[in-house]
Scaffold this active site. Structure first.
Site, PDB file in Angstrom:
ATOM      1  N   ARG A 251       0.830  -1.192   0.000  1.00 22.86           N
ATOM      2  CA  ARG A 251       0.000   0.000   0.000  1.00 22.86           C
ATOM      3  C   ARG A 251       0.873   1.254   0.000  1.00 22.86           C
ATOM      4  NH1 ARG A 251      -4.550   1.190   4.655  1.00 22.86           N
ATOM      5  NH2 ARG A 251      -5.596   2.933   3.657  1.00 22.86           N
TER       6      ARG A 251
ATOM      7  N   SER B 226      -9.561   7.894  17.363  1.00 21.08           N
ATOM      8  CA  SER B 226     -10.056   6.693  18.024  1.00 21.08           C
ATOM      9  C   SER B 226      -8.989   6.099  18.944  1.00 21.08           C
ATOM     10  CB  SER B 226     -10.472   5.656  16.977  1.00 21.08           C
ATOM     11  OG  SER B 226     -10.819   4.431  17.587  1.00 21.08           O
TER      12      SER B 226
ATOM     13  N   GLY C  38      -7.180   3.553  22.623  1.00 24.49           N
ATOM     14  CA  GLY C  38      -5.940   2.799  22.428  1.00 24.49           C
ATOM     15  C   GLY C  38      -5.987   1.948  21.171  1.00 24.49           C
TER      16      GLY C  38
ATOM     17  N   GLN D  53      -6.027  -3.676  18.008  1.00 25.68           N
ATOM     18  CA  GLN D  53      -5.387  -4.774  17.276  1.00 25.68           C
ATOM     19  C   GLN D  53      -3.886  -4.532  17.180  1.00 25.68           C
ATOM     20  OE1 GLN D  53      -7.380  -6.042  13.688  1.00 25.68           O
ATOM     21  NE2 GLN D  53      -5.436  -6.343  12.632  1.00 25.68           N
TER      22      GLN D  53
ATOM     23  N   GLY E  52       0.026  -3.669   9.747  1.00 29.70           N
ATOM     24  CA  GLY E  52      -0.459  -2.661  10.686  1.00 29.70           C
ATOM     25  C   GLY E  52       0.161  -1.286  10.510  1.00 29.70           C
ATOM     26  N   GLU E  53       0.677  -0.991   9.301  1.00 28.81           N
ATOM     27  CA  GLU E  53       1.331   0.310   9.111  1.00 28.81           C
ATOM     28  C   GLU E  53       0.358   1.469   9.299  1.00 28.81           C
ATOM     29  OE1 GLU E  53       3.887   2.823   5.780  1.00 28.81           O
ATOM     30  OE2 GLU E  53       4.012   0.630   5.815  1.00 28.81           O
ATOM     31  N   ARG E  54      -0.895   1.264   8.900  1.00 28.70           N
ATOM     32  CA  ARG E  54      -1.884   2.332   9.061  1.00 28.70           C
ATOM     33  C   ARG E  54      -2.090   2.641  10.547  1.00 28.70           C
ATOM     34  NH1 ARG E  54      -7.556   2.367   9.397  1.00 28.70           N
ATOM     35  NH2 ARG E  54      -8.490   4.313   8.635  1.00 28.70           N
TER      36      ARG E  54
ATOM     37  N   ASN F 125      -3.987  -6.394   3.436  1.00 27.89           N
ATOM     38  CA  ASN F 125      -4.567  -5.297   2.657  1.00 27.89           C
ATOM     39  C   ASN F 125      -5.630  -5.776   1.690  1.00 27.89           C
ATOM     40  OD1 ASN F 125      -3.186  -2.704   3.384  1.00 27.89           O
ATOM     41  ND2 ASN F 125      -1.368  -3.904   2.930  1.00 27.89           N
TER      42      ASN F 125
END
Length: 298
Positions: free
Chosen positions: A44, A58, A63, A66, A82-84, A117
């Protein structure tokens, strides 16, 4: 700013379940966010700032639910998935984030990032296409092997990979969602990159469907293949491509004049053709005819 809670919940989604974590003995760790680097092979490339800001808000409130999946890279960690979340956590000024540490090689890392992704439909068609190409070229995987890894058919993978042959400007249109991957695949029938780009702009300007694009491309190919007197084949293709582009240019000019779609079709056998001007109603037809009469010279 709300005090971040240590959201160490077990929702690992696309990568593994909570049972998998417990059964394999994996542990969730808290790691300094500054010791985590993005995945160099992250499929991505586009991260929407507004969406990241919403996720950051959020995270500030509840916190990170995930954990990120990372692998060791010297004294640091590299993100597998989990880069986002990592980017949003930095926006939220978190100092530590929950992670699961995996021992993955480059192939497994790319595979995990792609699957996450793709399953969440986070990739645009071009990002997906280039990731499949990376699987093929760097890791020597067949289309069948790639298809099995991502849970898609071989034909879906093959069609996606074809998009990398589009003109780079057209690829940008696909990335930005201005045209669909279906439009892109149809435009692959045009080898001339300039004409391909011109047709893509017409698709956007006229809001053409994939079916209408197929007709547009068919007409363009007929214009290109129309017999010419030139004996040199390479010169013939060049000239015909220019004719097709010129027809497209003129149709766009007429569209701006009449305020409606205009198509120019050449007869490849006889060298003649026709101009089609669309109208939406009888009143619209009267308007167009009136404009033509105003320009007529008696």
């Amino acid at each position: 700013m709300a005090t971040p809670k240590k959201g160490l919940g077990m929702g690992l989604g696309a990568l593994m379940s909570s049972n998998d974590i417990e059964a394999s003995g994996n542990k969730i760790h808290e790691v300094d966010i500054n010791k985590i680097n993005p995945n160099k092979n992250q499929p991505r490339t586009n991260f929407d700032e507004n969406s990241l800001r919403e996720l950051a808000d959020s995270i500030e409130e509840i916190g990170i639910i995930q954990p990120l999946v990372v692998k060791k890279s010297g004294e640091f960690y590299e993100i597998v998935a989990g880069e986002r979340r990592w980017r949003a956590a930095r926006m939220a000024a978190l100092r530590k984030v929950p992670v699961i540490i995996k021992e993955y090689d480059d192939l497994k890392t790319l595979e995990a990032a792609l699957i996450e992704n793709v399953q969440r439909e986070d990739l645009n068609p071009m990002e997906e296409a280039y990731t499949y190409v990376k699987f093929s070229e760097e890791f020597n995987l067949s289309q069948d092997e790639i298809a099995k890894k991502v849970g898609k058919s071989r034909s879906a993978v093959a069609n996606a990979m074809r998009l990398v042959n589009l003109d780079l400007r057209v690829q940008t249109f696909v990335k930005e969602g201005k045209i669909s991957n279906g439009h892109g695949r149809t435009l692959l029938g045009i080898e001339d990159k300039e004409l391909q780009f011109d047709l893509a702009e017409k698709i956007i300007d006229d809001g053409l469907s994939v079916r209408q694009t197929e007709e547009l491309v068919k007409t363009a190919i007929e214009n290109i293949n129309k017999p010419k007197e030139e004996t040199n084949t390479a010169e013939k293709v060049s000239v015909n491509s220019e004719v097709a582009r010129e027809c497209l240019r003129i149709s766009n000019e007429l569209k701006s004049i009449f305020g409606t779609k205009v198509n120019i079709k050449n007869n490849k056998n006889k060298g003649n053709g026709k101009i089609e001007i669309e109208y939406s109603s009888i009143d619209d037809l009267d308007r167009i005819v009136g404009m033509i009469k105003e320009k007529m010279i008696y």
